[in-house]
Design a protein around this motif. Sequence first.
Motif, PDB file in Angstrom:
ATOM      1  N   PRO A   1      10.548   2.283   6.829  1.00 12.41           N
ATOM      2  CA  PRO A   1      10.959   3.458   7.623  1.00 12.41           C
ATOM      3  C   PRO A   1      11.210   4.709   6.793  1.00 12.41           C
ATOM      4  O   PRO A   1      10.834   5.809   7.205  1.00 12.41           O
ATOM      5  N   GLN A   2      11.849   4.560   5.647  1.00 13.44           N
ATOM      6  CA  GLN A   2      12.184   5.727   4.843  1.00 13.44           C
ATOM      7  C   GLN A   2      11.076   6.044   3.852  1.00 13.44           C
ATOM      8  O   GLN A   2      10.573   5.159   3.157  1.00 13.44           O
ATOM      9  N   PRO A   3      10.654   7.314   3.762  1.00 12.37           N
ATOM     10  CA  PRO A   3       9.635   7.692   2.777  1.00 12.37           C
ATOM     11  C   PRO A   3      10.134   7.451   1.352  1.00 12.37           C
ATOM     12  O   PRO A   3      11.347   7.398   1.085  1.00 12.37           O
ATOM     13  N   VAL A   4       9.201   7.337   0.440  1.00 13.89           N
ATOM     14  CA  VAL A   4       9.527   7.236  -0.983  1.00 13.89           C
ATOM     15  C   VAL A   4      10.186   8.535  -1.419  1.00 13.89           C
ATOM     16  O   VAL A   4       9.701   9.636  -1.109  1.00 13.89           O
ATOM     17  N   ALA A   5      11.275   8.445  -2.114  1.00 15.37           N
ATOM     18  CA  ALA A   5      12.049   9.616  -2.538  1.00 15.37           C
ATOM     19  C   ALA A   5      11.521  10.165  -3.868  1.00 15.37           C
ATOM     20  O   ALA A   5      10.875   9.453  -4.643  1.00 15.37           O
TER      21      ALA A   5
ATOM     22  N   ALA B   1       0.830  -1.206   0.000  1.00 16.19           N
ATOM     23  CA  ALA B   1       0.000   0.000   0.000  1.00 16.19           C
ATOM     24  C   ALA B   1       0.858   1.248   0.000  1.00 16.19           C
ATOM     25  O   ALA B   1       1.982   1.259   0.533  1.00 16.19           O
ATOM     26  N   LEU B   2       0.312   2.304  -0.583  1.00 17.22           N
ATOM     27  CA  LEU B   2       0.908   3.633  -0.526  1.00 17.22           C
ATOM     28  C   LEU B   2       0.030   4.512   0.354  1.00 17.22           C
ATOM     29  O   LEU B   2      -1.199   4.494   0.240  1.00 17.22           O
ATOM     30  N   ILE B   3       0.670   5.285   1.232  1.00 16.41           N
ATOM     31  CA  ILE B   3      -0.034   6.212   2.118  1.00 16.41           C
ATOM     32  C   ILE B   3       0.626   7.578   2.012  1.00 16.41           C
ATOM     33  O   ILE B   3       1.857   7.694   2.137  1.00 16.41           O
ATOM     34  N   THR B   4      -0.174   8.607   1.778  1.00 15.62           N
ATOM     35  CA  THR B   4       0.366   9.963   1.780  1.00 15.62           C
ATOM     36  C   THR B   4       0.274  10.549   3.183  1.00 15.62           C
ATOM     37  O   THR B   4      -0.666  10.271   3.933  1.00 15.62           O
ATOM     38  N   GLU B   5       1.258  11.353   3.540  1.00 16.49           N
ATOM     39  CA  GLU B   5       1.222  12.153   4.758  1.00 16.49           C
ATOM     40  C   GLU B   5       1.162  13.617   4.341  1.00 16.49           C
ATOM     41  O   GLU B   5       1.958  14.059   3.498  1.00 16.49           O
ATOM     42  N   ARG B   6       0.222  14.365   4.927  1.00 16.55           N
ATOM     43  CA  ARG B   6      -0.017  15.729   4.478  1.00 16.55           C
ATOM     44  C   ARG B   6       1.222  16.607   4.569  1.00 16.55           C
ATOM     45  O   ARG B   6       1.382  17.574   3.797  1.00 16.55           O
ATOM     46  N   SER B   7       2.132  16.297   5.473  1.00 15.07           N
ATOM     47  CA  SER B   7       3.347  17.101   5.623  1.00 15.07           C
ATOM     48  C   SER B   7       4.258  17.007   4.403  1.00 15.07           C
ATOM     49  O   SER B   7       5.182  17.807   4.263  1.00 15.07           O
ATOM     50  N   GLY B   8       4.019  16.039   3.516  1.00 17.04           N
ATOM     51  CA  GLY B   8       4.794  15.959   2.280  1.00 17.04           C
ATOM     52  C   GLY B   8       5.606  14.695   2.133  1.00 17.04           C
ATOM     53  O   GLY B   8       6.627  14.702   1.437  1.00 17.04           O
TER      54      GLY B   8
ATOM     55  N   LEU C   1       5.503  10.438   1.187  1.00 19.84           N
ATOM     56  CA  LEU C   1       4.798   9.292   0.638  1.00 19.84           C
ATOM     57  C   LEU C   1       5.402   8.040   1.260  1.00 19.84           C
ATOM     58  O   LEU C   1       6.608   7.799   1.174  1.00 19.84           O
ATOM     59  N   ARG C   2       4.547   7.241   1.918  1.00 22.99           N
ATOM     60  CA  ARG C   2       5.016   6.075   2.651  1.00 22.99           C
ATOM     61  C   ARG C   2       4.583   4.789   1.945  1.00 22.99           C
ATOM     62  O   ARG C   2       3.509   4.713   1.341  1.00 22.99           O
ATOM     63  N   LEU C   3       5.407   3.773   2.078  1.00 21.95           N
ATOM     64  CA  LEU C   3       5.142   2.459   1.502  1.00 21.95           C
ATOM     65  C   LEU C   3       4.935   1.452   2.628  1.00 21.95           C
ATOM     66  O   LEU C   3       5.746   1.363   3.554  1.00 21.95           O
ATOM     67  N   VAL C   4       3.822   0.742   2.575  1.00 24.54           N
ATOM     68  CA  VAL C   4       3.565  -0.376   3.487  1.00 24.54           C
ATOM     69  C   VAL C   4       3.836  -1.653   2.707  1.00 24.54           C
ATOM     70  O   VAL C   4       3.112  -1.977   1.765  1.00 24.54           O
ATOM     71  N   LYS C   5       4.885  -2.358   3.109  1.00 28.78           N
ATOM     72  CA  LYS C   5       5.334  -3.540   2.368  1.00 28.78           C
ATOM     73  C   LYS C   5       5.160  -4.779   3.230  1.00 28.78           C
ATOM     74  O   LYS C   5       5.674  -4.849   4.347  1.00 28.78           O
TER      75      LYS C   5
ATOM     76  N   GLY D   1      -0.994  20.395   1.404  1.00 30.31           N
ATOM     77  CA  GLY D   1       0.080  19.426   1.579  1.00 30.31           C
ATOM     78  C   GLY D   1      -0.035  18.332   0.542  1.00 30.31           C
ATOM     79  O   GLY D   1      -0.644  18.501  -0.516  1.00 30.31           O
ATOM     80  N   LEU D   2       0.571  17.186   0.834  1.00 30.72           N
ATOM     81  CA  LEU D   2       0.426  16.009  -0.015  1.00 30.72           C
ATOM     82  C   LEU D   2      -0.908  15.363   0.328  1.00 30.72           C
ATOM     83  O   LEU D   2      -1.164  15.043   1.495  1.00 30.72           O
ATOM     84  N   LEU D   3      -1.747  15.137  -0.666  1.00 36.14           N
ATOM     85  CA  LEU D   3      -3.135  14.770  -0.398  1.00 36.14           C
ATOM     86  C   LEU D   3      -3.440  13.359  -0.898  1.00 36.14           C
ATOM     87  O   LEU D   3      -3.013  12.388  -0.298  1.00 36.14           O
ATOM     88  N   ASP D   4      -4.132  13.203  -2.002  1.00 37.74           N
ATOM     89  CA  ASP D   4      -4.585  11.868  -2.384  1.00 37.74           C
ATOM     90  C   ASP D   4      -3.556  11.129  -3.234  1.00 37.74           C
ATOM     91  O   ASP D   4      -2.619  11.722  -3.784  1.00 37.74           O
ATOM     92  N   VAL D   5      -3.758   9.814  -3.352  1.00 36.57           N
ATOM     93  CA  VAL D   5      -2.906   8.961  -4.164  1.00 36.57           C
ATOM     94  C   VAL D   5      -3.790   7.945  -4.870  1.00 36.57           C
ATOM     95  O   VAL D   5      -4.771   7.455  -4.307  1.00 36.57           O
ATOM     96  N   ALA D   6      -3.473   7.650  -6.118  1.00 33.47           N
ATOM     97  CA  ALA D   6      -4.187   6.639  -6.889  1.00 33.47           C
ATOM     98  C   ALA D   6      -3.176   5.879  -7.742  1.00 33.47           C
ATOM     99  O   ALA D   6      -2.158   6.436  -8.171  1.00 33.47           O
ATOM    100  N   VAL D   7      -3.479   4.627  -7.976  1.00 36.47           N
ATOM    101  CA  VAL D   7      -2.609   3.745  -8.751  1.00 36.47           C
ATOM    102  C   VAL D   7      -3.251   3.508 -10.109  1.00 36.47           C
ATOM    103  O   VAL D   7      -4.453   3.217 -10.204  1.00 36.47           O
TER     104      VAL D   7
END
Length: 406
Positions: A97-101, A78-85, A87-91, A113-119
Amino acid sequence: MKQLYALGCSLTCLCLWGLSSCASESSPPPLTQASNPRSETVLLSPREVPVVANVELVTVVEGLEHPWGLAWLPNGDALITERSGRLRLVKQGQLVPQPVAGLPEIFAQGQGGLLDVAVHPEFAQNRLIYLTYASGQREGNQTQVLRAVLDGDKLENLQVIFQAKPAKPGTQHFGSRLLWLTDGTLLVAIGDGGNPPLSLDGELIRNQAQKLNSDLGKIHRINADGSIPPDNPFQNNPQAQPSLWSIGHRNIQGLAKDPLSGSIWSTEHGSRGGDELNLIQPGKNYGWPLVTWSEEYTGGEISPLRTKPGLIDPKLVWTPAIAPSGLVIYRGTEVPAWAGGIFAGGLVSQDVRKIEVDQQGQVIRQGRIPIGARVRDVRQGPDQFLYVLTDESRTGRLIRLQPRQP
């Protein structure tokens, strides 16, 4: 004068694992029915909504910072956005631990901030993901849609494929949910820009929702590359933005498609009360701010009208406000009794609303699943359960909803 149906507390017998009564929410007083024109399509939610019993909340991931959007990859990650900016990966069920670069600069102030995500529907072949975010600065900013290739733990080939215009001041009402349609086009919900006294071009910015030459307060439909489909409903109007799909919205933060029927639903924030559940039809006007059930935050009416010919009425109105955010129509197999239910997250109510509609799209009953924290998103997972994101500062969680074992 048409009859207004109140969704009363007598509707307590949902077929949803059982229900029990609940305490009333704390919010501003509702608008008085006596002063309002009536509409046969509008249901007013009661203050007390029965609780859906025997639901277990299982924390899957914690330690998120104001998570906003959730999307599943084909492999179950899963991908999760955090509004502070970030993008996190749940694997494999674990938060990396490290956000997507590779993200661009993001305007992370207020509601921005960083809002929605779609695949992308063909992610397995093209690795494309889509993100909405606030760009600019306090004096001038807009919601943008970014397309990028997800390569492991980094983004590549970044392209801004949509930018809401005109640029607006302030830090409110960016929207902005994404939704894929069956034909491969993408819906983008954009907020109206903000509350009074915020102005644009000499008038309250919320009036942008009724202006066809403005992207604000609208749902837009674009192709996967950002181009405009030739069959959009306002395409032949030279005064209209060609991307427009529907107009007259305040601040949509829930947008979902029923996988079975194809119907499209939205939830949007009212001002002081008057949150709405809407059945979306292309080319239609949903009335904001010409008609509304909400009041000014400072008190008093925004409009004396609750309904008007030619404008689309909401299917359900929440007063007191629940601040709806995140929406899904459940079509999973794990909880058959929930099939076809509309699940809407509530920020202020700190719950998930389970809404049942009939074949004509009319709301017939409602229940609530208490979460105990602001609910920012609700999605169906690949395991056929519902998942919830809680909007908390450093303790945001991804929660699975499942039947409580006896």
